[in-house]
Design an enzyme around this catalytic site. Structure first.
Site, PDB file in Angstrom:
ATOM      1  N   GLN A  14      19.587   0.240  -2.536  1.00  0.00           N
ATOM      2  CA  GLN A  14      20.485  -0.051  -1.412  1.00  0.00           C
ATOM      3  C   GLN A  14      20.437   1.068  -0.359  1.00  0.00           C
ATOM      4  OE1 GLN A  14      24.717  -0.127  -2.136  1.00  0.00           O
ATOM      5  NE2 GLN A  14      25.138  -1.219  -0.235  1.00  0.00           N
ATOM      6  N   TYR A 144      29.017   6.607 -15.905  1.00  0.00           N
ATOM      7  CA  TYR A 144      28.458   6.918 -14.572  1.00  0.00           C
ATOM      8  C   TYR A 144      29.181   8.136 -13.978  1.00  0.00           C
ATOM      9  CZ  TYR A 144      27.490   6.007  -9.553  1.00  0.00           C
ATOM     10  OH  TYR A 144      27.141   6.085  -8.229  1.00  0.00           O
TER      11      TYR A 144
HETATM   12  P1  NAD Z   1      20.266   1.248  -6.318  1.00  0.00           P
HETATM   13  O1  NAD Z   1      20.480   0.828  -7.721  1.00  0.00           O
HETATM   14  O2  NAD Z   1      20.371   0.229  -5.237  1.00  0.00           O
HETATM   15  O3  NAD Z   1      18.833   1.931  -6.177  1.00  0.00           O
HETATM   16  C1  NAD Z   1      18.311   2.799  -7.139  1.00  0.00           C
HETATM   17  C2  NAD Z   1      16.801   2.684  -7.097  1.00  0.00           C
HETATM   18  O4  NAD Z   1      16.279   3.552  -8.099  1.00  0.00           O
HETATM   19  C3  NAD Z   1      16.295   1.260  -7.417  1.00  0.00           C
HETATM   20  O5  NAD Z   1      15.425   0.801  -6.418  1.00  0.00           O
HETATM   21  C4  NAD Z   1      15.593   1.430  -8.751  1.00  0.00           C
HETATM   22  O6  NAD Z   1      14.456   0.579  -8.918  1.00  0.00           O
HETATM   23  C5  NAD Z   1      15.183   2.899  -8.721  1.00  0.00           C
HETATM   24  N1  NAD Z   1      14.959   3.445 -10.050  1.00  0.00           N
HETATM   25  C6  NAD Z   1      15.663   3.190 -11.175  1.00  0.00           C
HETATM   26  N2  NAD Z   1      15.116   3.845 -12.209  1.00  0.00           N
HETATM   27  C7  NAD Z   1      14.054   4.535 -11.728  1.00  0.00           C
HETATM   28  C8  NAD Z   1      13.093   5.392 -12.315  1.00  0.00           C
HETATM   29  N3  NAD Z   1      13.100   5.658 -13.625  1.00  0.00           N
HETATM   30  N4  NAD Z   1      12.151   5.931 -11.514  1.00  0.00           N
HETATM   31  C9  NAD Z   1      12.112   5.655 -10.191  1.00  0.00           C
HETATM   32  N5  NAD Z   1      12.998   4.845  -9.570  1.00  0.00           N
HETATM   33  C10 NAD Z   1      13.952   4.288 -10.335  1.00  0.00           C
HETATM   34  O7  NAD Z   1      21.228   2.474  -6.028  1.00  0.00           O
HETATM   35  P2  NAD Z   1      21.821   2.949  -4.618  1.00  0.00           P
HETATM   36  O8  NAD Z   1      23.069   2.203  -4.372  1.00  0.00           O
HETATM   37  O9  NAD Z   1      20.755   2.970  -3.593  1.00  0.00           O
HETATM   38  O10 NAD Z   1      22.260   4.434  -5.003  1.00  0.00           O
HETATM   39  C11 NAD Z   1      21.410   5.545  -4.802  1.00  0.00           C
HETATM   40  C12 NAD Z   1      22.155   6.782  -5.272  1.00  0.00           C
HETATM   41  O11 NAD Z   1      23.402   6.899  -4.561  1.00  0.00           O
HETATM   42  C13 NAD Z   1      22.533   6.766  -6.755  1.00  0.00           C
HETATM   43  O12 NAD Z   1      22.477   8.074  -7.264  1.00  0.00           O
HETATM   44  C14 NAD Z   1      23.981   6.301  -6.737  1.00  0.00           C
HETATM   45  O13 NAD Z   1      24.675   6.757  -7.856  1.00  0.00           O
HETATM   46  C15 NAD Z   1      24.484   6.960  -5.482  1.00  0.00           C
HETATM   47  N6  NAD Z   1      25.667   6.290  -4.936  1.00  0.00           N
HETATM   48  C16 NAD Z   1      25.581   5.027  -4.429  1.00  0.00           C
HETATM   49  C17 NAD Z   1      26.722   4.403  -3.920  1.00  0.00           C
HETATM   50  C18 NAD Z   1      26.675   3.016  -3.351  1.00  0.00           C
HETATM   51  O14 NAD Z   1      27.737   2.459  -3.032  1.00  0.00           O
HETATM   52  N7  NAD Z   1      25.493   2.414  -3.180  1.00  0.00           N
HETATM   53  C19 NAD Z   1      27.944   5.090  -3.947  1.00  0.00           C
HETATM   54  C20 NAD Z   1      28.009   6.359  -4.520  1.00  0.00           C
HETATM   55  C21 NAD Z   1      26.848   6.963  -4.983  1.00  0.00           C
HETATM   56  C1  AKB Z   2      29.657   2.049  -7.740  1.00  0.00           C
HETATM   57  O1  AKB Z   2      30.544   1.205  -7.473  1.00  0.00           O
HETATM   58  O2  AKB Z   2      29.271   2.323  -8.877  1.00  0.00           O
HETATM   59  C2  AKB Z   2      29.052   2.840  -6.588  1.00  0.00           C
HETATM   60  C3  AKB Z   2      29.779   4.119  -6.424  1.00  0.00           C
HETATM   61  C4  AKB Z   2      31.060   4.167  -5.719  1.00  0.00           C
HETATM   62  O3  AKB Z   2      29.316   5.126  -6.894  1.00  0.00           O
HETATM   63  N1  AKB Z   2      29.092   2.028  -5.416  1.00  0.00           N
END
Ligand code: NAD
Ligand code: AKB
Length: 313
Positions: A14, A144
Site C-alpha cells: 500500500q 504486530y
Molecule cells: P503492505 O502489506 O501493503 O505491503 C507490504 C509489502 O511487503 C507487500 O507488498 C509484501 O508482498 C511485501 N513483503 C512481505 N514479505 C516480504 C518479504 N519476505 N520480502 C520482501 N517483501 C515482502 O503494507 P503497507 O501498508 O504498505 O505497510 C508498509 C509498512 O508500513 C509496514 O511496516 C507497516 O507495518 C507500516 N504501517 C502501515 C500502515 C498502513 O496503514 N498502511 C500504518 C502503520 C504502519
Molecule cells: C493496521 O491497521 O494494522 C495498520 C496500522 C495502523 O499499523 N494500518
C-alpha cells in the site's frame, strides 16, 4: 552529482507503490530500486528498476546491497495487525528479522540512511486515548504492536551503538486509492470508499463510534520524505516519531461520504478487529515531530473524502 542509490523493500504494498513513485520523482527513476516478494505492481512497471527479493534471505539481500551500491533503504515489508493475529509467529519472525537483517547490513556496508515505519499499534489499552503523547505508557496487546515496539528499540540501539542513521514514523491508519491495504485494522477506512462508489453500501467490521488516528497517503509520503531529508542534528527521537493527520469514526466518515453519494448506506458487523481497534488511541499528539522537523498535515476528513471519491474509478 547525485550519488544516492535507494532500495525500497516491500515496494508493491500500500505504501511502497506510492513511496517508490515519489522517490523516483525526487531522485530519478534509475536511482530507486524497487523490490518485493510479489510480482511487480502495474503502476511501477516501466518507471525504474525492479528486483524480486525476499528480505528474510539475508545473504541475497547483502549481495544485492553491494552489487547495486545501495546507500539508502526503505524497509516496508511487514505483516500488519489483523493478519498478524491470525499467525503471530510469522508476524514476529518477518517483522523482526527483516529489520535486523537490514540494520546489520547497513552497519557493515555503505548504507548511510534507513527508513523503517512503526505504527500507532505500539500503543495499548493503558496508553492515553486522546492526544496520545510521544512518550507515555506503552503496553501493546497485538503481536504486530509488540514487534513494532521492539523494532523501535532496535532502531535506537543501532543508532546509539553503531551510528546507523535509521529514522522512523509511527504511521496512523493510511488511506489511499493507488494500492490496496494489506491486512490491517484500519483497512475499513479504505474499503468504505470503494464500496461506496461500487455498491452504495458498506458493511463495516468496526463499531460506528470507533475513533482511530488516520492519515491520507499524500501526507504520509510527504512526512516520510521530510523526515529522511531533515538534518540529523534536529532529530531528538531515534525510536519513532508520533505523527497525526485526522481522527474519525466509521459513522463520521460515512456521513462525509453521504455528502457526495446521498444514497450511501453503512451497516455494522464488528469482528475480531474491534478489540484491536479499541486497544489503540483515538488521536495522537505529534508536537515533537512538529518541533523537530516541521511536520504538518495538509488533509482533513473533508478534503481526503473528496479526493478519494474523485480518484477511485
Ligand atoms: P503492505 O502489506 O501493503 O505491503 C507490504 C509489502 O511487503 C507487500 O507488498 C509484501 O508482498 C511485501 N513483503 C512481505 N514479505 C516480504 C518479504 N519476505 N520480502 C520482501 N517483501 C515482502 O503494507 P503497507 O501498508 O504498505 O505497510 C508498509 C509498512 O508500513 C509496514 O511496516 C507497516 O507495518 C507500516 N504501517 C502501515 C500502515 C498502513 O496503514 N498502511 C500504518 C502503520 C504502519
Ligand atoms: C493496521 O491497521 O494494522 C495498520 C496500522 C495502523 O499499523 N494500518
Amino acid at each position: 552529482m547525485n550519488k544516492e542509490r535507494i532500495l525500497v523493500i516491500g515496494a508493491c504494498g500500500q505504501i511502497g507503490v506510492e513511496l517508490t513513485l515519489a522517490l523516483r520523482k525526487k531522485f530519478g527513476n534509475d536511482t530507486v530500486v524497487a523490490s518485493d516478494l510479489r510480482e511487480e505492481n502495474p503502476l511501477l512497471k516501466g518507471t525504474g528498476p525492479y528486483v524480486a527479493l525476499d528480505v528474510m534471505n539475508k545473504e541475497m539481500l547483502h549481495v544485492m546491497v553491494i552489487r547495486q551500491n545501495i546507500t539508502r533503504i526503505y524497509l516496508l515489508a511487514a505483516i500488519l495487525s489483523a493478519t498478524g493475529e491470525k499467525n503471530p509467529n510469522l508476524a514476529w519472525s518477518l517483522n523482526m528479522q527483516s529489520l535486523l537483517n537490514v540494520l546489520e547490513i547497513a552497519r557493515d556496508e555503505n548504507v548511510h540512511k534507513i527508513f523503517w515505519p512503526s505504527s500507532i499499534a505500539v500503543f495499548g489499552p493503558s496508553s492515553p486515548k486522546v492526544q496520545c503523547p510521544q512518550q507515555t505508557i506503552i503496553e501493546p496487546v497485538t503481536v504486530y504492536g509488540i514487534s513494532k515496539y521492539a523494532g523501535e528499540f532496535w532502531c535506537n540501539y543501532y543508532h546509539q551503538r553503531y551510528g546507523v542513521d535509521v529514522r522512523s514514523i509511527r504511521y496512523p491508519g493510511l488511506i489511499s486509492y493507488k494500492s490496496q491495504p494489506g491486512g490491517g485494522t484500519t483497512d475499513y477506512a479504505v474499503e468504505i470508499f470503494y464500496d461506496a462508489k461500487e455498491k452504495k453500501n458498506y458493511e463495516c467490521f468496526l463499531k460506528e463510534d470507533t475513533y482511530l488516528p488516520m492519515m491520507y497517503m499524500p501526507d504520509a509520503i510527504r512526512a516520510t520524505i521530510e523526515l529522511m531529508e531533515a538534518p540529523a542534528e534536529r532529530l531528538t527521537v531515534r525510536t519513532s516519531y508520533n505523527i497525526h493527520g485526522m481522527s474519525f469514526s466509521p459513522k463520521e466518515v460515512s456521513a462525509e461520504i453521504q455528502k457526495h453519494i446521498k444514497d450511501f448506506r453503512i451497516s455494522y458487523a464488528p469482528d475480531y478487529r474491534q478489540p484491536i481497534a479499541e486497544s489503540w488511541p483515538q488521536s495522537i499528539d505529534d508536537s515533537v515531530a512538529r518541533n523537530d522537523w516541521g511536520w504538518k498535515p495538509e488533509y482533513d476528513l473533508a478534503a481526503m473524502t473528496e479526493d478519494m471519491l474523485r480518484n477511485i474509478k
